[in-house]
Write a protein that holds these residues in place. Structure first.
Motif, PDB file in Angstrom:
ATOM      1  N   PHE A  24       0.818  -1.207   0.000  1.00 37.13           N
ATOM      2  CA  PHE A  24       0.000   0.000   0.000  1.00 37.13           C
ATOM      3  C   PHE A  24       0.857   1.264   0.000  1.00 37.13           C
ATOM      4  O   PHE A  24       0.394   2.321  -0.456  1.00 37.13           O
ATOM      5  N   LEU A  25       2.080   1.183   0.498  1.00 36.44           N
ATOM      6  CA  LEU A  25       3.007   2.294   0.346  1.00 36.44           C
ATOM      7  C   LEU A  25       3.289   2.520  -1.139  1.00 36.44           C
ATOM      8  O   LEU A  25       3.310   3.670  -1.611  1.00 36.44           O
ATOM      9  N   LEU A  26       3.497   1.443  -1.879  1.00 37.00           N
ATOM     10  CA  LEU A  26       3.699   1.551  -3.324  1.00 37.00           C
ATOM     11  C   LEU A  26       2.491   2.203  -3.995  1.00 37.00           C
ATOM     12  O   LEU A  26       2.646   3.094  -4.842  1.00 37.00           O
ATOM     13  N   LEU A  27       1.293   1.773  -3.615  1.00 37.49           N
ATOM     14  CA  LEU A  27       0.093   2.381  -4.179  1.00 37.49           C
ATOM     15  C   LEU A  27       0.042   3.883  -3.880  1.00 37.49           C
ATOM     16  O   LEU A  27      -0.364   4.686  -4.722  1.00 37.49           O
ATOM     17  N   GLY A  28       0.460   4.253  -2.668  1.00 38.43           N
ATOM     18  CA  GLY A  28       0.450   5.655  -2.294  1.00 38.43           C
ATOM     19  C   GLY A  28       1.398   6.500  -3.127  1.00 38.43           C
ATOM     20  O   GLY A  28       1.186   7.696  -3.293  1.00 38.43           O
ATOM     21  N   VAL A  29       2.434   5.864  -3.663  1.00 40.04           N
ATOM     22  CA  VAL A  29       3.407   6.582  -4.479  1.00 40.04           C
ATOM     23  C   VAL A  29       2.970   6.655  -5.938  1.00 40.04           C
ATOM     24  O   VAL A  29       3.163   7.671  -6.603  1.00 40.04           O
ATOM     25  N   VAL A  30       2.363   5.582  -6.451  1.00 42.24           N
ATOM     26  CA  VAL A  30       2.104   5.508  -7.895  1.00 42.24           C
ATOM     27  C   VAL A  30       0.747   6.068  -8.309  1.00 42.24           C
ATOM     28  O   VAL A  30       0.541   6.349  -9.488  1.00 42.24           O
ATOM     29  N   THR A  31      -0.188   6.227  -7.380  1.00 44.16           N
ATOM     30  CA  THR A  31      -1.506   6.712  -7.778  1.00 44.16           C
ATOM     31  C   THR A  31      -2.091   7.647  -6.730  1.00 44.16           C
ATOM     32  O   THR A  31      -1.866   7.458  -5.525  1.00 44.16           O
ATOM     33  N   ARG A  32      -2.830   8.630  -7.196  1.00 46.83           N
ATOM     34  CA  ARG A  32      -3.537   9.540  -6.290  1.00 46.83           C
ATOM     35  C   ARG A  32      -4.826   8.920  -5.755  1.00 46.83           C
ATOM     36  O   ARG A  32      -5.504   9.518  -4.929  1.00 46.83           O
ATOM     37  N   HIS A  33      -5.179   7.778  -6.271  1.00 45.77           N
ATOM     38  CA  HIS A  33      -6.388   7.081  -5.829  1.00 45.77           C
ATOM     39  C   HIS A  33      -6.018   5.813  -5.059  1.00 45.77           C
ATOM     40  O   HIS A  33      -6.659   4.775  -5.189  1.00 45.77           O
ATOM     41  N   ALA A  34      -4.962   5.917  -4.261  1.00 46.73           N
ATOM     42  CA  ALA A  34      -4.431   4.753  -3.562  1.00 46.73           C
ATOM     43  C   ALA A  34      -5.443   4.141  -2.599  1.00 46.73           C
ATOM     44  O   ALA A  34      -5.549   2.919  -2.494  1.00 46.73           O
ATOM     45  N   VAL A  35      -6.194   4.981  -1.901  1.00 45.41           N
ATOM     46  CA  VAL A  35      -7.147   4.470  -0.915  1.00 45.41           C
ATOM     47  C   VAL A  35      -8.263   3.687  -1.598  1.00 45.41           C
ATOM     48  O   VAL A  35      -8.646   2.599  -1.152  1.00 45.41           O
ATOM     49  N   VAL A  36      -8.770   4.225  -2.706  1.00 40.77           N
ATOM     50  CA  VAL A  36      -9.832   3.531  -3.436  1.00 40.77           C
ATOM     51  C   VAL A  36      -9.326   2.200  -3.988  1.00 40.77           C
ATOM     52  O   VAL A  36      -9.977   1.147  -3.840  1.00 40.77           O
ATOM     53  N   ALA A  37      -8.143   2.226  -4.613  1.00 39.82           N
ATOM     54  CA  ALA A  37      -7.565   0.998  -5.162  1.00 39.82           C
ATOM     55  C   ALA A  37      -7.261   0.001  -4.051  1.00 39.82           C
ATOM     56  O   ALA A  37      -7.506  -1.205  -4.194  1.00 39.82           O
ATOM     57  N   GLY A  38      -6.740   0.505  -2.939  1.00 42.98           N
ATOM     58  CA  GLY A  38      -6.412  -0.374  -1.827  1.00 42.98           C
ATOM     59  C   GLY A  38      -7.637  -0.995  -1.191  1.00 42.98           C
ATOM     60  O   GLY A  38      -7.622  -2.171  -0.810  1.00 42.98           O
ATOM     61  N   LEU A  39      -8.703  -0.214  -1.062  1.00 46.65           N
ATOM     62  CA  LEU A  39      -9.947  -0.756  -0.517  1.00 46.65           C
ATOM     63  C   LEU A  39     -10.507  -1.847  -1.419  1.00 46.65           C
ATOM     64  O   LEU A  39     -11.006  -2.875  -0.943  1.00 46.65           O
ATOM     65  N   GLY A  40     -10.420  -1.625  -2.730  1.00 47.30           N
ATOM     66  CA  GLY A  40     -10.873  -2.653  -3.658  1.00 47.30           C
ATOM     67  C   GLY A  40     -10.089  -3.935  -3.488  1.00 47.30           C
ATOM     68  O   GLY A  40     -10.662  -5.038  -3.457  1.00 47.30           O
ATOM     69  N   TYR A  41      -8.780  -3.802  -3.342  1.00 44.78           N
ATOM     70  CA  TYR A  41      -7.947  -4.983  -3.140  1.00 44.78           C
ATOM     71  C   TYR A  41      -8.244  -5.653  -1.801  1.00 44.78           C
ATOM     72  O   TYR A  41      -8.433  -6.875  -1.733  1.00 44.78           O
ATOM     73  N   ALA A  42      -8.287  -4.856  -0.727  1.00 42.82           N
ATOM     74  CA  ALA A  42      -8.458  -5.424   0.613  1.00 42.82           C
ATOM     75  C   ALA A  42      -9.817  -6.083   0.797  1.00 42.82           C
ATOM     76  O   ALA A  42      -9.917  -7.179   1.363  1.00 42.82           O
ATOM     77  N   LEU A  43     -10.870  -5.412   0.306  1.00 44.92           N
ATOM     78  CA  LEU A  43     -12.219  -5.916   0.563  1.00 44.92           C
ATOM     79  C   LEU A  43     -12.669  -6.957  -0.459  1.00 44.92           C
ATOM     80  O   LEU A  43     -13.368  -7.912  -0.107  1.00 44.92           O
ATOM     81  N   VAL A  44     -12.272  -6.773  -1.711  1.00 42.71           N
ATOM     82  CA  VAL A  44     -12.718  -7.715  -2.745  1.00 42.71           C
ATOM     83  C   VAL A  44     -11.771  -8.901  -2.849  1.00 42.71           C
ATOM     84  O   VAL A  44     -12.178 -10.060  -2.705  1.00 42.71           O
ATOM     85  N   TRP A  45     -10.496  -8.622  -3.064  1.00 42.28           N
ATOM     86  CA  TRP A  45      -9.568  -9.730  -3.273  1.00 42.28           C
ATOM     87  C   TRP A  45      -9.275 -10.484  -1.978  1.00 42.28           C
ATOM     88  O   TRP A  45      -9.427 -11.702  -1.904  1.00 42.28           O
ATOM     89  N   GLU A  46      -8.839  -9.765  -0.954  1.00 42.77           N
ATOM     90  CA  GLU A  46      -8.416 -10.433   0.273  1.00 42.77           C
ATOM     91  C   GLU A  46      -9.585 -11.006   1.071  1.00 42.77           C
ATOM     92  O   GLU A  46      -9.537 -12.136   1.535  1.00 42.77           O
ATOM     93  N   SER A  47     -10.647 -10.232   1.233  1.00 43.29           N
ATOM     94  CA  SER A  47     -11.751 -10.677   2.083  1.00 43.29           C
ATOM     95  C   SER A  47     -12.691 -11.650   1.387  1.00 43.29           C
ATOM     96  O   SER A  47     -13.270 -12.524   2.040  1.00 43.29           O
ATOM     97  N   LEU A  48     -12.854 -11.520   0.070  1.00 39.40           N
ATOM     98  CA  LEU A  48     -13.802 -12.370  -0.650  1.00 39.40           C
ATOM     99  C   LEU A  48     -13.099 -13.412  -1.524  1.00 39.40           C
ATOM    100  O   LEU A  48     -13.159 -14.607  -1.253  1.00 39.40           O
ATOM    101  N   VAL A  49     -12.417 -12.947  -2.550  1.00 35.70           N
ATOM    102  CA  VAL A  49     -11.802 -13.872  -3.502  1.00 35.70           C
ATOM    103  C   VAL A  49     -10.747 -14.746  -2.829  1.00 35.70           C
ATOM    104  O   VAL A  49     -10.733 -15.970  -2.983  1.00 35.70           O
ATOM    105  N   GLY A  50      -9.851 -14.114  -2.062  1.00 35.81           N
ATOM    106  CA  GLY A  50      -8.782 -14.864  -1.415  1.00 35.81           C
ATOM    107  C   GLY A  50      -9.254 -15.847  -0.373  1.00 35.81           C
ATOM    108  O   GLY A  50      -8.542 -16.789  -0.026  1.00 35.81           O
ATOM    109  N   ASN A  51     -10.457 -15.653   0.134  1.00 30.73           N
ATOM    110  CA  ASN A  51     -11.003 -16.561   1.145  1.00 30.73           C
ATOM    111  C   ASN A  51     -11.740 -17.741   0.537  1.00 30.73           C
ATOM    112  O   ASN A  51     -11.706 -18.847   1.078  1.00 30.73           O
TER     113      ASN A  51
END
Length: 238
Positions: A147-174
């Motif tokens: 997420f530090l990388l996301l914070g550097v490469v995009t101004r929408h880091a929080v939105v992208a990170g939430l998508g990853y954390a909630l969709v990929w990690e919480s749903l798909v990854g489970n």
């Protein structure tokens, strides 16, 4: 690690509004743990549900998102990063210092509460609480770097990170078997399984692979973030 950068980063990360959000994560976990303890259900199943699904599966990645983006994204957004980049410091040192602060914050606000929550629900039996704590530490470090990388490469880091954390990690990854190999949560669970007593936890990713992926993701994310930071120019547009 640069102590001045670390001090400024901690001060920015623990601003009033963000500090309240950071505190909400352990408070929620501990409140759920206390409620679960008094429910009278099977303690092992409760611990796996609270520490595994809620803690490692949801709260750790969300907190990793908060601290990983929080140590640098706001400085890039408001342009104050130029004052830091103007200093005679290697960009990699800036990145690694901020990552160290993010990792430390994830351990304080996520891993430590995991230990307390595990002790509340299950005690010291079978090293279950310790296992989830170490797993949360390993996963928290990888999340912080990503997420530090996301914070550097995009101004929408929080939105992208939430998508990853909630969709990929919480749903798909489970729930998607093949995707578990590419889930930081599952890698952390492999570490937890190795620390806990035999047969207490079950992970789908082998420990050796999980450790390699955890180190690999954290290292690659840090290198890419340093490279991107080195490419930033000293203008207010950055």
């Amino acid at each position: 690690m640069n102590t001045t950068v670390a001090r400024l980063t901690v001060r920015g990360l623990l601003g009033r509004r963000r500090a309240l959000i950071l505190l909400a994560v352990p408070v929620l976990l501990l409140a759920v743990s206390l409620a679960a303890r008094s429910s009278g259900n099977d303690k092992h199943d409760l611990a796996v549900s609270v520490l595994g699904q809620l803690g490692l599966g949801t709260l750790v990645p969300i907190l990793g998102l908060i601290v990983g983006t929080g140590v640098i994204a706001h400085e890039i957004d408001d342009g104050s990063i130029v004052y830091l980049l103007a200093k005679p410091l290697p960009r990699w040192k800036i990145t690694t210092t901020k990552l160290a602060v993010a990792v430390g914050a994830s351990w304080v606000f996520a891993a430590l509460p995991m230990l307390v929550a595990g002790l509340i629900i299950y005690g010291t039996k079978d090293n279950l609480a310790l296992g989830y704590t170490v797993g949360a530490m390993a996963a928290g470090a990888a999340y912080s770097a990503l997420f530090l990388l996301l914070g550097v490469v995009t101004r929408h880091a929080v939105v992208a990170g939430l998508g990853y954390a909630l969709v990929w990690e919480s749903l798909v990854g489970n729930y998607v078997k093949g995707a578990k190999t590419l889930s930081i949560q599952q890698w952390g669970l492999s570490v937890a399984e190795a620390v806990a007593a035999d047969g207490v936890l079950t992970a789908t990713v082998a420990l050796g692979l999980a450790l390699a992926l955890l180190v690999g993701v954290a290292s690659i994310a840090t290198i890419l973030a340093s490279a991107k930071l080195a490419g930033l120019t000293l203008t207010s547009d950055e």
